[in-house]
Motif scaffolding. Structure first.
Motif, PDB file in Angstrom:
ATOM      1  N   ALA A  66       0.835  -1.211   0.000  1.00  0.00           N
ATOM      2  CA  ALA A  66       0.000   0.000   0.000  1.00  0.00           C
ATOM      3  C   ALA A  66       0.863   1.252   0.000  1.00  0.00           C
ATOM      4  O   ALA A  66       0.566   2.228  -0.706  1.00  0.00           O
ATOM      5  CB  ALA A  66      -0.926  -0.021   1.214  1.00  0.00           C
ATOM      6  N   GLU A  67       1.937   1.235   0.780  1.00  0.00           N
ATOM      7  CA  GLU A  67       2.826   2.409   0.826  1.00  0.00           C
ATOM      8  C   GLU A  67       3.531   2.632  -0.506  1.00  0.00           C
ATOM      9  O   GLU A  67       3.661   3.771  -0.978  1.00  0.00           O
ATOM     10  CB  GLU A  67       3.848   2.225   1.953  1.00  0.00           C
ATOM     11  CG  GLU A  67       3.257   2.274   3.347  1.00  0.00           C
ATOM     12  CD  GLU A  67       4.255   1.884   4.415  1.00  0.00           C
ATOM     13  OE1 GLU A  67       5.397   1.547   4.032  1.00  0.00           O
ATOM     14  OE2 GLU A  67       3.904   1.918   5.611  1.00  0.00           O
ATOM     15  N   VAL A  68       3.999   1.533  -1.120  1.00  0.00           N
ATOM     16  CA  VAL A  68       4.684   1.662  -2.410  1.00  0.00           C
ATOM     17  C   VAL A  68       3.717   2.182  -3.475  1.00  0.00           C
ATOM     18  O   VAL A  68       4.059   3.066  -4.278  1.00  0.00           O
ATOM     19  CB  VAL A  68       5.284   0.310  -2.829  1.00  0.00           C
ATOM     20  CG1 VAL A  68       5.794   0.367  -4.270  1.00  0.00           C
ATOM     21  CG2 VAL A  68       6.418  -0.083  -1.890  1.00  0.00           C
ATOM     22  N   GLU A  69       2.487   1.634  -3.496  1.00  0.00           N
ATOM     23  CA  GLU A  69       1.494   2.098  -4.471  1.00  0.00           C
ATOM     24  C   GLU A  69       1.181   3.585  -4.262  1.00  0.00           C
ATOM     25  O   GLU A  69       1.075   4.347  -5.225  1.00  0.00           O
ATOM     26  CB  GLU A  69       0.220   1.266  -4.341  1.00  0.00           C
ATOM     27  CG  GLU A  69       0.342  -0.146  -4.862  1.00  0.00           C
ATOM     28  CD  GLU A  69      -0.934  -0.945  -4.695  1.00  0.00           C
ATOM     29  OE1 GLU A  69      -1.161  -1.875  -5.494  1.00  0.00           O
ATOM     30  OE2 GLU A  69      -1.709  -0.644  -3.761  1.00  0.00           O
ATOM     31  N   ARG A  70       1.054   3.991  -3.017  1.00  0.00           N
ATOM     32  CA  ARG A  70       0.748   5.405  -2.722  1.00  0.00           C
ATOM     33  C   ARG A  70       1.910   6.290  -3.108  1.00  0.00           C
ATOM     34  O   ARG A  70       1.730   7.384  -3.664  1.00  0.00           O
ATOM     35  CB  ARG A  70       0.442   5.552  -1.230  1.00  0.00           C
ATOM     36  CG  ARG A  70      -0.187   6.881  -0.851  1.00  0.00           C
ATOM     37  CD  ARG A  70      -0.685   6.821   0.590  1.00  0.00           C
ATOM     38  NE  ARG A  70      -1.450   8.006   0.926  1.00  0.00           N
ATOM     39  CZ  ARG A  70      -0.940   9.147   1.370  1.00  0.00           C
ATOM     40  NH1 ARG A  70       0.372   9.251   1.539  1.00  0.00           N
ATOM     41  NH2 ARG A  70      -1.701  10.184   1.647  1.00  0.00           N
ATOM     42  N   GLY A 109       2.504   9.414  -6.427  1.00  0.00           N
ATOM     43  CA  GLY A 109       2.984  10.787  -6.308  1.00  0.00           C
ATOM     44  C   GLY A 109       4.145  11.122  -7.198  1.00  0.00           C
ATOM     45  O   GLY A 109       4.582  12.271  -7.244  1.00  0.00           O
ATOM     46  N   LYS A 110       4.690  10.134  -7.887  1.00  0.00           N
ATOM     47  CA  LYS A 110       5.829  10.410  -8.755  1.00  0.00           C
ATOM     48  C   LYS A 110       5.384  11.009 -10.072  1.00  0.00           C
ATOM     49  O   LYS A 110       4.353  10.638 -10.619  1.00  0.00           O
ATOM     50  CB  LYS A 110       6.608   9.119  -9.027  1.00  0.00           C
ATOM     51  CG  LYS A 110       7.377   8.612  -7.819  1.00  0.00           C
ATOM     52  CD  LYS A 110       8.205   7.417  -8.204  1.00  0.00           C
ATOM     53  CE  LYS A 110       9.009   6.928  -7.000  1.00  0.00           C
ATOM     54  NZ  LYS A 110       9.829   5.758  -7.360  1.00  0.00           N
ATOM     55  N   VAL A 111       6.196  11.963 -10.584  1.00  0.00           N
ATOM     56  CA  VAL A 111       5.926  12.548 -11.902  1.00  0.00           C
ATOM     57  C   VAL A 111       6.650  11.720 -12.947  1.00  0.00           C
ATOM     58  O   VAL A 111       7.873  11.603 -12.919  1.00  0.00           O
ATOM     59  CB  VAL A 111       6.410  14.013 -11.964  1.00  0.00           C
ATOM     60  CG1 VAL A 111       6.170  14.582 -13.342  1.00  0.00           C
ATOM     61  CG2 VAL A 111       5.694  14.827 -10.918  1.00  0.00           C
ATOM     62  N   VAL A 112       5.902  11.114 -13.804  1.00  0.00           N
ATOM     63  CA  VAL A 112       6.469  10.258 -14.842  1.00  0.00           C
ATOM     64  C   VAL A 112       6.531  11.026 -16.143  1.00  0.00           C
ATOM     65  O   VAL A 112       5.566  11.668 -16.545  1.00  0.00           O
ATOM     66  CB  VAL A 112       5.616   8.995 -15.023  1.00  0.00           C
ATOM     67  CG1 VAL A 112       6.219   8.100 -16.090  1.00  0.00           C
ATOM     68  CG2 VAL A 112       5.531   8.251 -13.699  1.00  0.00           C
ATOM     69  N   ASP A 131       7.201  -5.912  -7.661  1.00  0.00           N
ATOM     70  CA  ASP A 131       7.980  -6.707  -6.719  1.00  0.00           C
ATOM     71  C   ASP A 131       7.263  -6.821  -5.374  1.00  0.00           C
ATOM     72  O   ASP A 131       7.209  -7.905  -4.767  1.00  0.00           O
ATOM     73  CB  ASP A 131       9.359  -6.098  -6.526  1.00  0.00           C
ATOM     74  CG  ASP A 131      10.230  -6.235  -7.763  1.00  0.00           C
ATOM     75  OD1 ASP A 131       9.867  -7.053  -8.641  1.00  0.00           O
ATOM     76  OD2 ASP A 131      11.252  -5.536  -7.853  1.00  0.00           O
ATOM     77  N   ALA A 132       6.713  -5.718  -4.911  1.00  0.00           N
ATOM     78  CA  ALA A 132       5.999  -5.744  -3.629  1.00  0.00           C
ATOM     79  C   ALA A 132       4.761  -6.638  -3.707  1.00  0.00           C
ATOM     80  O   ALA A 132       4.453  -7.379  -2.771  1.00  0.00           O
ATOM     81  CB  ALA A 132       5.598  -4.326  -3.226  1.00  0.00           C
ATOM     82  N   ARG A 133       4.065  -6.586  -4.851  1.00  0.00           N
ATOM     83  CA  ARG A 133       2.873  -7.418  -5.016  1.00  0.00           C
ATOM     84  C   ARG A 133       3.250  -8.904  -5.095  1.00  0.00           C
ATOM     85  O   ARG A 133       2.567  -9.762  -4.533  1.00  0.00           O
ATOM     86  CB  ARG A 133       2.117  -7.002  -6.278  1.00  0.00           C
ATOM     87  CG  ARG A 133       0.706  -7.579  -6.371  1.00  0.00           C
ATOM     88  CD  ARG A 133       0.034  -7.187  -7.672  1.00  0.00           C
ATOM     89  NE  ARG A 133       0.026  -5.750  -7.862  1.00  0.00           N
ATOM     90  CZ  ARG A 133      -0.821  -4.927  -7.255  1.00  0.00           C
ATOM     91  NH1 ARG A 133      -1.711  -5.401  -6.402  1.00  0.00           N
ATOM     92  NH2 ARG A 133      -0.771  -3.623  -7.476  1.00  0.00           N
ATOM     93  N   ASP A 134       4.349  -9.225  -5.786  1.00  0.00           N
ATOM     94  CA  ASP A 134       4.794 -10.617  -5.892  1.00  0.00           C
ATOM     95  C   ASP A 134       5.201 -11.174  -4.534  1.00  0.00           C
ATOM     96  O   ASP A 134       4.891 -12.330  -4.204  1.00  0.00           O
ATOM     97  CB  ASP A 134       5.967 -10.717  -6.869  1.00  0.00           C
ATOM     98  CG  ASP A 134       5.547 -10.470  -8.310  1.00  0.00           C
ATOM     99  OD1 ASP A 134       4.328 -10.528  -8.582  1.00  0.00           O
ATOM    100  OD2 ASP A 134       6.438 -10.209  -9.154  1.00  0.00           O
TER     101      ASP A 134
END
Length: 564
Positions: A219-223, A227-230, A396-399
């Protein structure tokens, strides 16, 4: 007098007293066993055992006429044998209302000196037949009806029985030893299950904590990624699109080139081998051997060799191909140089903190990132990577979370299986736990029958064909049996027996699903004794096993038969 002599006298005194008492007692009437001698002590009169208010003169005992309603006045004759439910009732001297249907005595008592005393049914007394299996001393034929005089065979029968009994006792000892081993094995297997349950419980607690932590991390990684500008957010610029298409096409052509090169190298290698074979054939064949086929083949090879052009040096071209296929070579396309597009105004706006002094940059970046996430989560600002693939951090976090969740689910399933195992019934001392899955087979005519403890029963044809399932294990039962024990002792006998019920076997044509009741009795080893089809596709299997030795409920059995 020594202490040992005093001890011997003290030991003999009770025996001498008992002998003196026995000598003073009146002899028992014919056919009376020692358990009933107390009813026949009076030398003048006799009271019917079940009807003590009826008193008879002692001369009417064994006078071959039934005076007592319970037949106790005729212990040595067959006069009262009609009182048995299997015999027709006859009138007596008494009021029929006072007649007791049950006999007070179990039968005619045979002393069988040298063997084992037993009772013979009253119907067998003086019937002209020597019943040596029960009355080896021949005392049941004391009147010699029809000229029959039964000799005393107890010494011979007792000697043979003793020999057989020694073998039975030895077999019983082996069976009891085997049962102890099975009980120990069952205890060990249960302990393994209990230990595994404890291990799984600890693992599950640890994995639950791990899954919870990985869930928060995802959840933290997704959040954070929101917020990152791609760069090239949304549909991206034209150059980015063209670069992506070109990169895919070049990669596709590179793969095709790599495949063609591999096929070419394989073809060249094969052609070289064939040419070497033909060249050797031309050099080694005998021209004097008049074989037109061989000569034509040699001529064709000479023409082929003469028509081949001079081999050119293609090493430079091969090096160019290798260079194209090597992504690390200097001539390889550096896609990262083309994938960077000019920054949009939005990008510049998001990244304006880069123009701030260093001390403020980190603080402003953190605050802007948090603000950006808040705006995205509330729908005020669109996600900058909506059309972009999921980032590697999120993947990676989801896996990791999925892998941990699978491990947790597997351990929970295994724990549930072991906990159910501890609640199952495994018979006396849980002994069938040690036999679970152990299979025993027996040939019977055109079939071989197989019983696998607490698993299934199967019928296998000897002449080929599919096996027939006769039932799957469902429960352990207790049943009462009353069967004649065969001479070899391989039978159920009489009493309470453990039975294993197998149901829901293969469907029987025009009938029910097959089922089997496996009835167990004590034996030195696991073996199937008998298989019968009691009803259509309903089977009964009789089987011996040391697992039930010493735990079978016994009813009145013949004295010559013990557990084995």
């Amino acid at each position: 007098m020594g202490r040992q002599a005093l001890s011997s006298i003290a030991f003999l005194l009770p025996l001498l007293a008992a002998t003196a008492n026995a000598a003073s007692e009146a002899p028992r009437p014919r056919g009376v066993g020692p358990d009933f001698a107390k009813y026949y002590k009076d030398a003048a009169s006799f009271a019917c055992i079940n009807n003590p208010d009826i008193k008879l003169d002692v001369s009417r005992v064994n006078d071959d006429y039934c005076d007592c309603p319970d037949g106790s006045d005729e212990p040595g004759t067959s006069a009262c044998s009609y009182l048995s439910p299997l015999s027709p009732k006859q009138p007596t001297r008494f009021d029929p209302a006072k007649i007791n249907d049950s006999q007070a005595l179990p039968g005619f008592y045979c002393k069988n000196k040298g063997h084992i005393a037993s009772y013979v049914p009253f119907t067998n007394v003086n019937d002209g037949v020597c019943d040596y299996e029960l009355c080896c001393d021949g005392s049941d034929e004391w009147e010699g009806v029809g000229g029959i005089k039964c000799e005393d065979r107890c010494a011979k029968i007792g000697k043979e029985w003793k020999k057989q009994d020694e073998a039975r006792q030895k077999s019983l000892g082996n069976a009891n030893k085997r049962r102890k081993e099975l009980v120990a094995e069952a205890g060990r297997l249960r302990k393994e299950v209990e230990d595994r349950i404890q291990t799984l419980q600890v693992q599950i607690k640890s994995q639950e904590i791990k899954v919870e932590a990985l869930t928060k991390t995802l959840a933290e990684v997704e959040r954070s990624e929101k917020g990152k500008v791609v760069r090239n957010a949304g549909k991206g610029g034209k150059l980015g699109v063209l670069t992506g298409l070109a990169k895919d096409k070049v990669n596709e052509l590179t793969d095709s080139l790599r495949t063609v090169k591999a096929e070419r190298d394989a073809a060249k290698s094969r052609i070289g081998e064939l040419e070497a074979i033909l060249k050797r054939f031309k050099e080694e064949y005998n021209p004097n051997f008049n074989d037109e086929g061989v000569k034509r083949a040699v001529k064709a090879w000479e023409d082929y060799a003469a028509s081949q052009p001079v081999e050119q040096d293609n090493s430079a071209r091969d090096r160019d191909v290798e260079d194209l296929l090597n992504p690390e070579s200097e001539s390889a396309i550096k896609w990262t140089e083309f994938e960077a597009e000019e920054e949009s105004d939005v990008d510049l706006l998001y990244k304006f903190e880069e123009y701030l002094p260093a001390p403020l940059r980190s603080w402003v970046d953190e605050k802007l990132r948090a603000l950006r996430v808040t705006l995205i989560e509330n729908g005020i600002l669109a996600e900058p990577n909506t059309d972009s693939p999921e980032s590697k951090l999120v993947t990676d976090a989801r896996d990791q979370l999925s892998s941990a969740q699978r491990e947790l689910d597997n351990d929970r399933s295994e724990l549930s299986k072991h906990q159910d195992d501890l609640t199952q019934e495994f018979g006396p001392d849980s002994i069938f736990r040690a036999l679970k899955g152990v299979c025993v087979s027996q040939d019977s005519g055109e079939y071989t029958y197989e019983h696998c403890f607490l698993d299934k029963t199967t019928q296998k044809p000897k002449k080929g064909g599919g096996h027939t399932g006769m039932g799957n294990f469902v429960r352990i039962e207790k049943i009462t049996v009353d069967d004649d024990l065969p001479a070899d002792g391989k039978g159920l006998g009489s009493g309470e027996r453990y039975a294993l019920k197998y149901e829901n076997g293969q469907h029987c044509w025009n009938g029910p699903n097959r089922s089997t009741l496996v009835v167990l009795a004590c034996a030195e080893k696991d073996e199937i004794w008998k298989i019968v089809e009691e009803e259509k596709c309903v089977y009964r299997m009789e089987m011996g096993t040391p697992a039930v030795c010493g735990v079978e409920g016994k009813q009145a059995a013949s004295p010559q038969h013990n557990e084995l």
